[in-house]
Every structure is written in structure tokens, then in C-alpha cells.
Design an enzyme around this catalytic site. Structure first.
Site, PDB file in Angstrom:
ATOM      1  CD  GLU A 208      -3.133  -0.769   2.156  1.00 25.73           C
ATOM      2  OE1 GLU A 208      -3.713   0.335   2.072  1.00 25.73           O
ATOM      3  OE2 GLU A 208      -3.419  -1.638   2.994  1.00 25.73           O
ATOM      4  CB  CYS A 217      -5.304  -3.412   0.524  1.00 25.81           C
ATOM      5  SG  CYS A 217      -5.689  -1.845  -0.309  1.00 25.81           S
ATOM      6  N   GLY A 220      -7.856  -2.350  -2.661  1.00 27.93           N
ATOM      7  CA  GLY A 220      -7.007  -3.178  -3.504  1.00 27.93           C
ATOM      8  C   GLY A 220      -7.672  -4.488  -3.885  1.00 27.93           C
TER       9      GLY A 220
END
Length: 278
Positions: A208, A217, A220
Site C-alpha cells: 500500500e 487492502c 485493492g
């Protein structure tokens, strides 16, 4: 925005995590925002502060149930943080008795709701145009001119998704920061390494921006699910294994829904001595 040295008493905070993606939450509803770049960076220090992947400051809203601001561990701002949004939603639902919320972020107004013992949040539609991600120039976001042929996807944060044969074998600590700061990404980027296990399952590891390697994440995971479907590798609904646990991603007509666990770890207070050093 209030400065840390203007706070006249110890500052309450909470520590939560979602699939190992850990956050400090500060509830600033009913007062001015208190988080500054300096305070976020000091709090993000895992040796001298509290430590977190992201910091979420909850604020009163005139357009949704709450507003949310996000900060990375280095003190930089984050545009979105899916797992933190889910954790904040769990906290607010627990304390208000609601089972659904609207949450205004830099990404826009997001919807969150209870889903059994987990929390789901709609992270919105992916940003697929080069200037939305954003990239430095007008190039094909589905095939970036980088070794490994990655995909660029915006989910409130920029993401660069690589598809690999073995996610465990990737040297995330070496490749991640190099891609994060590649000139192709004027605002830097998160970097994902995804191993497709089947039409409905992905293994993903992540670097990150502004933080480094994290156990999960949320934005993500959403970007990876979108990129995998774009490439024809998966269906629109997938389960995803990250270093810290499992998330479910479902790209629907109204956006990418992410569902996963939340955990309240502890609460505490930042002392005046700590705040004076900011």
C-alpha cells in the site's frame, strides 16, 4: 481543522482491524476535525505511537450518516479505505442500533450494511480511464507498459494489479515500493499481486502506498477483482484470500461490494504529553 496542541484533554481513540488490515479510529463527531499530517504520522509509528495501516477520523455529516477522512501511516492522505470503512460502519451500527449506513468519503457517498456477522460496503464503480486512476499520460489502463503487463484501476486510490503464477513467491517488499513511485503514477499507487485459483477465487498480496506491506487492502481487493474480470479470468463475484484473511468481492450494477470480518481490539487515550510533541 484543530491542531493537536489545541486539544485541551487526552484524545480518545480505538483500534480495529478487518482481516488483519489495522486501523486507529478517532471519533470527532460534534467537534472540529483534530487529525493533522503530523499527528497521523506520529500515531502511525508502531514503536513510538500506536501503529496502523490507516487512520480513520469520523466526523459529523450534513449529507450522510457520517463523514470519514483517511490517513496513511506516513501522514499522507488516503482517498479510500474499504476495510476501515467496514470497521467504522460496524462501530456506528453497534452504537446506534442501525443495520445500514451512508458514509461520505473522498470517494463519494458509500453504502454499508450488516451482513450476518460481517459487514458489507459498496465501494462504488471502478475508475477505468487513465485520468481517473490517475496515470501520467493517456495510455491503455488494461495493459500498462510495465514488466508483467499489469492493469491500472482506480477505486478512490490508484491501483496497479499484477497477475502472477505464485503470489507467495513474489518479493513484495522489493517490487512494491518501486512500482508505487513509478513516474507512470503521479499520485503514487497501491500494488497488488494476484494469483487466480479459479473463476471464483483469488490469492492476493499487497503493497500500500504510504504504508508498505499490509495483511489486507479493501480497495485493492476491489481493484483486483475488477482487473481479473476485465482480463476474463474470473466471474464478477469472487472470494479472495489475503495475508490476513478472506474477503468477498461482488462487482454489481451499482458498484463493487466488499464483505468481510471486523474486530474491535482496544480503546485508549492519547496523553497531553504525546500530543504536545506533535
Amino acid at each position: 481543522m484543530a491542531s493537536a496542541d489545541s486539544i485541551s484533554r487526552p484524545l480518545d481513540f480505538m483500534k480495529w482491524h478487518g482481516a488483519g488490515n489495522d486501523f486507529v479510529m478517532i471519533d470527532s463527531r460534534g467537534r472540529d476535525a483534530v487529525v493533522t499530517q503530523e499527528l497521523a504520522a506520529k500515531l502511525g509509528d508502531r514503536n513510538r505511537g500506536v501503529g496502523f495501516d490507516q487512520l480513520a477520523e469520523i466526523r459529523s455529516s450534513d449529507a450522510a450518516d457520517i463523514d470519514l477522512d483517511f490517513w496513511n501511516a506516513d501522514g499522507s492522505r488516503a482517498g479510500a479505505c474499504g476495510n476501515a470503512t467496514r470497521c467504522v460502519a460496524q462501530f456506528v451500527m453497534d452504537t446506534t442500533g442501525k443495520d445500514a449506513l451512508t458514509i461520505r468519503t473522498a470517494r463519494g457517498i458509500l453504502q454499508a450494511r450488516a451482513d450476518g456477522d460481517q459487514v458489507a460496503v459498496n465501494m462504488g464503480q471502478p475508475q477505468m480511464d487513465w485520468d481517473q486512476v490517475p496515470l501520467a499520460s493517456d495510455i491503455d489502463t488494461a495493459h500498462l507498459p510495465l514488466d508483467g503487463d499489469p492493469v491500472a484501476v482506480g477505486m478512490g486510490n490508484p491501483h496497479c494489479v499484477f497477475f502472477v503464477n505464485d503470489a507467495e513467491a513474489v518479493d513484495v517488499a522489493s517490487i512494491g515500493p518501486r512500482i508505487e513511485h513509478d513516474p507512470l503514477f503521479p499520485e503514487a499507487t497501491n500494488v497488488e499481486f494476484a494469483e487466480v485459483r479459479g473463476r471464483d477465487e483469488i490469492r492476493m498480496r499487497v503493497w500500500e502506498r504510504g504504508t508498505g506491506i499490509t495483511l489486507a487492502c479493501g480497495s485493492g481487493a476491489c481493484a483486483t477483482a475488477v482487473a481479473a474480470h476485465q482480463r476474463g479470468l474470473t466471474d464478477k463475484r469472487v472470494r479472495m484470500e489475503l495475508d490476513g484473511g478472506w474477503l468477498t468481492l461482488d462487482w454489481r450494477d451499482d458498484g463493487v461490494w466488499m464483505t468481510g470480518p471486523t474486530a474491535f481490539v482496544f480503546k485508549g487515550q492519547l496523553t497531553q504529553e504525546f500530543l504536545k510533541e506533535v
